[in-house]
Structures are given as C-alpha cells and as structure tokens.
Design a protein around this motif. Structure first.
Motif, mmCIF file in Angstrom:
data_model
loop_
_atom_site.group_PDB
_atom_site.id
_atom_site.type_symbol
_atom_site.label_atom_id
_atom_site.label_comp_id
_atom_site.label_asym_id
_atom_site.label_seq_id
_atom_site.Cartn_x
_atom_site.Cartn_y
_atom_site.Cartn_z
ATOM 1 N N VAL A 58 0.870 -1.177 0.000
ATOM 2 C CA VAL A 58 0.000 0.000 0.000
ATOM 3 C C VAL A 58 0.904 1.222 0.000
ATOM 4 O O VAL A 58 1.636 1.472 0.964
ATOM 5 C CB VAL A 58 -0.935 0.003 1.226
ATOM 6 C CG1 VAL A 58 -1.911 1.174 1.147
ATOM 7 C CG2 VAL A 58 -1.698 -1.320 1.324
ATOM 8 N N SER A 59 0.861 1.990 -1.103
ATOM 9 C CA SER A 59 1.766 3.125 -1.248
ATOM 10 C C SER A 59 1.036 4.450 -1.436
ATOM 11 O O SER A 59 1.672 5.496 -1.427
ATOM 12 C CB SER A 59 2.699 2.899 -2.444
ATOM 13 O OG SER A 59 1.948 2.694 -3.636
ATOM 14 N N GLY A 60 -0.282 4.429 -1.614
ATOM 15 C CA GLY A 60 -1.048 5.660 -1.742
ATOM 16 C C GLY A 60 -1.215 6.331 -0.385
ATOM 17 O O GLY A 60 -1.479 5.668 0.619
ATOM 18 N N TYR A 61 -1.075 7.639 -0.360
ATOM 19 C CA TYR A 61 -1.137 8.383 0.902
ATOM 20 C C TYR A 61 -2.460 8.165 1.628
ATOM 21 O O TYR A 61 -2.482 7.817 2.817
ATOM 22 C CB TYR A 61 -0.918 9.870 0.618
ATOM 23 C CG TYR A 61 -1.107 10.766 1.822
ATOM 24 C CD1 TYR A 61 -0.110 10.878 2.781
ATOM 25 C CD2 TYR A 61 -2.283 11.493 2.010
ATOM 26 C CE1 TYR A 61 -0.266 11.694 3.895
ATOM 27 C CE2 TYR A 61 -2.453 12.315 3.107
ATOM 28 C CZ TYR A 61 -1.450 12.412 4.048
ATOM 29 O OH TYR A 61 -1.613 13.213 5.152
ATOM 30 N N HIS A 62 -3.575 8.384 0.950
ATOM 31 C CA HIS A 62 -4.882 8.258 1.604
ATOM 32 C C HIS A 62 -5.149 6.808 2.001
ATOM 33 O O HIS A 62 -5.743 6.555 3.067
ATOM 34 C CB HIS A 62 -5.992 8.777 0.684
ATOM 35 C CG HIS A 62 -5.903 10.251 0.418
ATOM 36 N ND1 HIS A 62 -6.034 11.187 1.425
ATOM 37 C CD2 HIS A 62 -5.675 10.942 -0.740
ATOM 38 C CE1 HIS A 62 -5.904 12.399 0.899
ATOM 39 N NE2 HIS A 62 -5.686 12.279 -0.403
ATOM 40 N N GLU A 63 -4.700 5.870 1.196
ATOM 41 C CA GLU A 63 -4.918 4.457 1.504
ATOM 42 C C GLU A 63 -4.098 4.026 2.726
ATOM 43 O O GLU A 63 -4.590 3.279 3.574
ATOM 44 C CB GLU A 63 -4.547 3.612 0.281
ATOM 45 C CG GLU A 63 -5.476 3.758 -0.911
ATOM 46 C CD GLU A 63 -5.212 4.999 -1.763
ATOM 47 O OE1 GLU A 63 -5.957 5.217 -2.730
ATOM 48 O OE2 GLU A 63 -4.243 5.747 -1.462
ATOM 49 N N VAL A 64 -2.859 4.496 2.810
ATOM 50 C CA VAL A 64 -2.024 4.166 3.974
ATOM 51 C C VAL A 64 -2.656 4.703 5.254
ATOM 52 O O VAL A 64 -2.772 3.995 6.267
ATOM 53 C CB VAL A 64 -0.592 4.717 3.792
ATOM 54 C CG1 VAL A 64 0.165 4.707 5.122
ATOM 55 C CG2 VAL A 64 0.162 3.894 2.750
ATOM 56 N N GLY A 324 4.947 3.998 4.390
ATOM 57 C CA GLY A 324 4.862 5.418 4.680
ATOM 58 C C GLY A 324 5.833 6.256 3.870
ATOM 59 O O GLY A 324 5.512 7.375 3.471
ATOM 60 N N ASP A 325 7.034 5.721 3.599
ATOM 61 C CA ASP A 325 8.007 6.491 2.829
ATOM 62 C C ASP A 325 7.508 6.731 1.406
ATOM 63 O O ASP A 325 7.728 7.804 0.836
ATOM 64 C CB ASP A 325 9.367 5.793 2.819
ATOM 65 C CG ASP A 325 9.307 4.369 2.287
ATOM 66 O OD1 ASP A 325 8.337 3.651 2.592
ATOM 67 O OD2 ASP A 325 10.240 3.963 1.566
ATOM 68 N N LEU A 326 6.809 5.752 0.829
ATOM 69 C CA LEU A 326 6.223 5.940 -0.498
ATOM 70 C C LEU A 326 5.013 6.856 -0.426
ATOM 71 O O LEU A 326 4.825 7.715 -1.295
ATOM 72 C CB LEU A 326 5.818 4.586 -1.090
ATOM 73 C CG LEU A 326 6.957 3.641 -1.457
ATOM 74 C CD1 LEU A 326 6.415 2.276 -1.854
ATOM 75 C CD2 LEU A 326 7.796 4.214 -2.581
ATOM 76 N N ALA A 331 2.436 11.676 -5.530
ATOM 77 C CA ALA A 331 2.330 12.886 -6.350
ATOM 78 C C ALA A 331 0.905 13.403 -6.454
ATOM 79 O O ALA A 331 0.703 14.568 -6.820
ATOM 80 C CB ALA A 331 2.882 12.613 -7.746
ATOM 81 N N SER A 332 -0.080 12.574 -6.131
ATOM 82 C CA SER A 332 -1.464 13.041 -6.167
ATOM 83 C C SER A 332 -1.809 13.896 -4.950
ATOM 84 O O SER A 332 -2.842 14.551 -4.911
ATOM 85 C CB SER A 332 -2.429 11.854 -6.250
ATOM 86 O OG SER A 332 -2.446 11.115 -5.033
ATOM 87 N N VAL A 333 -0.924 13.890 -3.969
ATOM 88 C CA VAL A 333 -1.150 14.637 -2.722
ATOM 89 C C VAL A 333 -0.106 15.723 -2.524
ATOM 90 O O VAL A 333 -0.418 16.817 -2.049
ATOM 91 C CB VAL A 333 -1.150 13.666 -1.511
ATOM 92 C CG1 VAL A 333 -1.293 14.420 -0.197
ATOM 93 C CG2 VAL A 333 -2.262 12.630 -1.654
ATOM 94 N N VAL A 334 1.146 15.437 -2.888
ATOM 95 C CA VAL A 334 2.260 16.357 -2.672
ATOM 96 C C VAL A 334 2.776 16.840 -4.025
ATOM 97 O O VAL A 334 3.166 16.023 -4.866
ATOM 98 C CB VAL A 334 3.403 15.679 -1.891
ATOM 99 C CG1 VAL A 334 4.523 16.675 -1.618
ATOM 100 C CG2 VAL A 334 2.890 15.083 -0.587
ATOM 101 N N GLU A 335 2.801 18.130 -4.231
ATOM 102 C CA GLU A 335 3.318 18.679 -5.476
ATOM 103 C C GLU A 335 4.844 18.588 -5.484
ATOM 104 O O GLU A 335 5.508 19.004 -4.537
ATOM 105 C CB GLU A 335 2.897 20.141 -5.635
ATOM 106 C CG GLU A 335 3.349 20.775 -6.944
ATOM 107 C CD GLU A 335 2.912 22.223 -7.088
ATOM 108 O OE1 GLU A 335 3.333 22.878 -8.057
ATOM 109 O OE2 GLU A 335 2.158 22.696 -6.205
ATOM 110 N N GLY A 336 5.381 18.010 -6.550
ATOM 111 C CA GLY A 336 6.839 17.850 -6.625
ATOM 112 C C GLY A 336 7.349 17.056 -5.441
ATOM 113 O O GLY A 336 8.228 17.534 -4.708
ATOM 114 N N PRO A 337 6.866 15.834 -5.228
ATOM 115 C CA PRO A 337 7.177 15.102 -3.993
ATOM 116 C C PRO A 337 8.641 14.746 -3.805
ATOM 117 O O PRO A 337 9.085 14.542 -2.678
ATOM 118 C CB PRO A 337 6.322 13.828 -4.121
ATOM 119 C CG PRO A 337 6.121 13.648 -5.592
ATOM 120 C CD PRO A 337 6.023 15.040 -6.131
ATOM 121 N N ASP A 338 9.410 14.691 -4.899
ATOM 122 C CA ASP A 338 10.825 14.336 -4.787
ATOM 123 C C ASP A 338 11.716 15.552 -4.576
ATOM 124 O O ASP A 338 12.945 15.437 -4.603
ATOM 125 C CB ASP A 338 11.271 13.574 -6.032
ATOM 126 C CG ASP A 338 10.561 12.231 -6.169
ATOM 127 O OD1 ASP A 338 10.090 11.705 -5.150
ATOM 128 O OD2 ASP A 338 10.469 11.722 -7.302
#
Length: 411
Positions: A58-64, A324-326, A331-338
C-alpha cells in the motif's frame, strides 16, 4: 494469485528483493525506482517478498492513512501470513508495538506520561545545552569527523538514556545490539540472541530500580506498575527495550540524512539559515521528516476481516505492507514530492505512522530535530560531506530504518 473479486483492478505482481541495495536508488534520498513504478501503477498492489509470499503493498497516501487506523488490521507477527521483512522475523514480541487493542492500548498508556507536552517542553533547554556542547566539541576537534558518531547519535541517545534511566556509557552495547537485531542478513537465532541480550540488560536495570529508584521511566515501570501488579516484570522489560530501541535510531538517522540533504541543496540550507521564527523551524523539520522518512520497509499488518478499498477486496488473512516512505512521495497529494522544499505548506506526512500505533515518541523526536538542525548548521554553515557520495555507506532498506553507517564531514 489473482482473486476474481479483485478483477476490476490491475494487480501488479513484482519482485520485491529481500535485501534491496541503496545503490539501486537514483538518488540516495528517494525510494527505489522499482517501488515508485509500482506506486505509479496502483496505490494498492500485490508484490512478492523474500519468502515467496505476496502481500499487498500500500503506497497511496490516503490508503495508507485509512488502513493504519482500520481496526480490522492486526499488527501481530504471530499470524502465519504476517509479511516479515527478513528471515530473522525480529518483530516477534516487541511489546505493545506488535499488539492489538485492547492490550496495546493498556500497555501504551503506562509509558505515555513521560511524553506529555508539558514534560517534553521542559526538556527543550537541556536538549539545547546538549546540542551546544556537542557542536563545541565538533569545532574543537579534528576534521574530517564522522557526524553520526560525533553528533547525530549522541543527541537522541543521551536524551533517551536520561529519560529511561539507562547509563549512557552502555550506549555502544545497546546500539550494536539494536543493529544486530534488525540486521536483514541475520538468522532467526542470531536476531533472538541479540534480543535476549537487550532483554537481560533491561531486566537487570528494572530489578535495581526497585530498590534504588530515580526520576526516570524504568523506575516508574518498576515501582508504579510492576510492584502494583499492573505489569509483569517481563512485560515491563519488553516495554523498556522498545522505548530504548525506538528512542535513538530513527532520530539519529533523520539528523544524518537531513544534514546530508540540506548540505547537498545549498538553496534549502540558506532558507533554513534565514528562518527567524519557531513556526518556520517546525515547518522545515516536518518537510525533512517527510522527505527523508527513515522508517522504511513499511508497517506490516494482516487483515482480520475482508476489507473493501479502492474497488478491490483485501481478504481476511492477507498480509499488507503499509509504506509510509512511499506515501510521503504520493504525487497526487504532494506537489513535486521528490523535491525538498522547506517552505512547503504543512503536510501531514506519515513518517511517524498514523492511528493507534502512531509513534509515541514523536513529540520528543520533533523537539530534538527542531534544536539540532538549526543549531548545528547556523554555527557551522559551511558543513559539507568530506567524501564522494558513492563512498558513503547507506543502510540496507531491509533493516527497516534507513540511514548511513558513517557520515564523514568537514567545513
């Protein structure tokens, strides 16, 4: 392995190596490209781990976040489908960390008091004095120097030793024991031997504090909970071991990786040095926590019931890896996540987890980081790595806590 109930979703079956090399990363601060590729295809996907089992990644922010607070998931590693991260299965019996409610809630409550907001804020001045002293020693000592050994490790290690009532002079023993316990190449027998050494050590301290107590957490456990029958000596010992292990390793590696990330990105370092308010510093620390996210390998769970999410069904008995690290790089939650951006609007990262198992010590870790980063870098603004990046030995992500084994720096 595909279940007909999951047919609306394109499951991704990919090999997740048991010991992925940090050199597989395009950037030492970013998750491995193979994991990002899985995340880009689906926020919940089947993966294959070291033992051939296929838990859900599970790597999606909302799903985690949703699944970390779902009571239908169990943290108990005794389940036959628990997705252990290494053959050593070191997660077995790590106190309330691997328990479910109501026992998790009951035992966690016994150590909540030392982490209250009032107690933590009272530690700000002593932590500031400690950090000042360590920077003084850095400036007076030889160059280059290992920042991990000279600064990043002593800050949280000294604090947790004081909080628990553990002699700081024993730090080399429990630091080495902790690394042996989570070593991804260790056998089950080797991991359990390291664990037993820590158990025996904490057990002896608890016994001593029954007759010679201090103002510390182990004394409280021994005299307020073991003596009154709230906890067995064994349970108190495991709680003490968990508090010790969790109190220094994650924070020390966040300091190391955070300093490395900032000194590699001088524009962001300049922004930190220009910050004037505590609110700005707090926001910068949250971004560093999001970006470095040293707890890696995911929080491991097993479904106790069928769970429907995102149009698929996670079956009762399925293992899950909640990464959590993923999720922090979604990118659907954080703009420019890297991108490290200390001016980024506050983001509710999941570096400390979420829900009932959220890290108990996060207020203390935040305070240590809020003091350590600006103090060190304001006093030594020309700090930089003293070796080429490819000479820095990064930890294996399978250890669960990412970081460096050594960080040579100069100025």
């Amino acid at each position: 392995m595909t279940d007909t109930a999951n047919s609306p979703v394109d499951e991704v079956r990919a090999e997740l190596p048991p010991f992925p090399s940090p050199r597989s990363r395009s950037c030492p601060f970013d998750p491995a490209p193979a994991l990002r590729a899985i995340q880009a295809k689906a926020p919940i996907a089947r993966v294959e781990i070291w033992d051939g089992s296929t838990p859900w990644l599970v790597s999606g922010y909302h799903e985690v976040r949703a699944l970390l607070r779902d009571p239908r998931l169990s943290a108990g590693p005794e389940h036959p489908n628990y997705p252990h991260s290494t053959p050593s299965k070191f997660m077995q019996r790590l106190s309330f960390l691997t328990m479910d409610a109501p026992e998790h809630t009951r035992q966690r409550r016994f150590v909540a008091k030392p982490f209250s907001a009032k107690r933590i804020q009272a530690m700000r001045l002593p932590i500031q004095e400690l950090v000042n002293d360590l920077v003084d020693r850095l400036l007076a000592g030889p160059k280059p120097v290992d920042l991990l050994e000279a600064f990043a490790l002593p800050v949280p290690c000294t604090v947790i030793c004081h909080l628990l009532g553990v002699p700081y002079e024993d730090h080399e023993f429990f630091s080495m024991s902790a690394q042996a316990l989570i070593n991804p190449r260790a056998t089950h027998e080797e991991a359990m031997a390291a664990r037993q050494g820590l158990v025996d050590y904490i057990d002896r301290l608890l016994t001593v504090k029954r007759t010679d107590p201090g103002e510390d957490m182990l004394s409280e456990l021994a005299n307020e909970h073991v003596a009154t029958g709230n906890l067995t000596q064994q349970d108190a010992t495991l709680i003490g071991m968990l508090m010790l292990l969790g109190g220094f390793d994650t924070t020390s590696n966040t300091i190391s990786l955070g300093v490395l990330a900032l000194t590699e990105n001088r524009g962001q370092l300049d922004i930190l040095l220009e910050m004037e308010t505590q609110e700005e510093i707090e926001g910068a620390v949250e971004e560093i926590l999001r970006y470095t996210a040293v707890p890696q390998g995911g929080r491991r769970r097993v479904a106790l019931e069928d769970i429907e999410i995102n149009g698929l069904v996670i079956r009762a008995g399925d293992g899950l890896i909640l990464a959590g690290d993923l999720a922090n790089r979604d990118a659907s939650v954080v703009e420019g996540p890297d991108r490290l951006d200390l001016r980024r609007p506050a983001h509710k990262h999941v570096t400390f987890g979420h829900g009932p198992h959220q890290c108990l010590g996060m207020p203390l870790a935040r305070l240590e980081l809020q003091v350590a980063f600006p103090t060190l870098l304001r006093r030594i603004p020309t700090l930089r790595r003293a070796v080429d990046m490819d000479q820095i030995e990064f930890r294996e992500p399978a250890m669960g806590i990412y970081g460096v084994n050594e960080l040579p720096v100069t100025w």
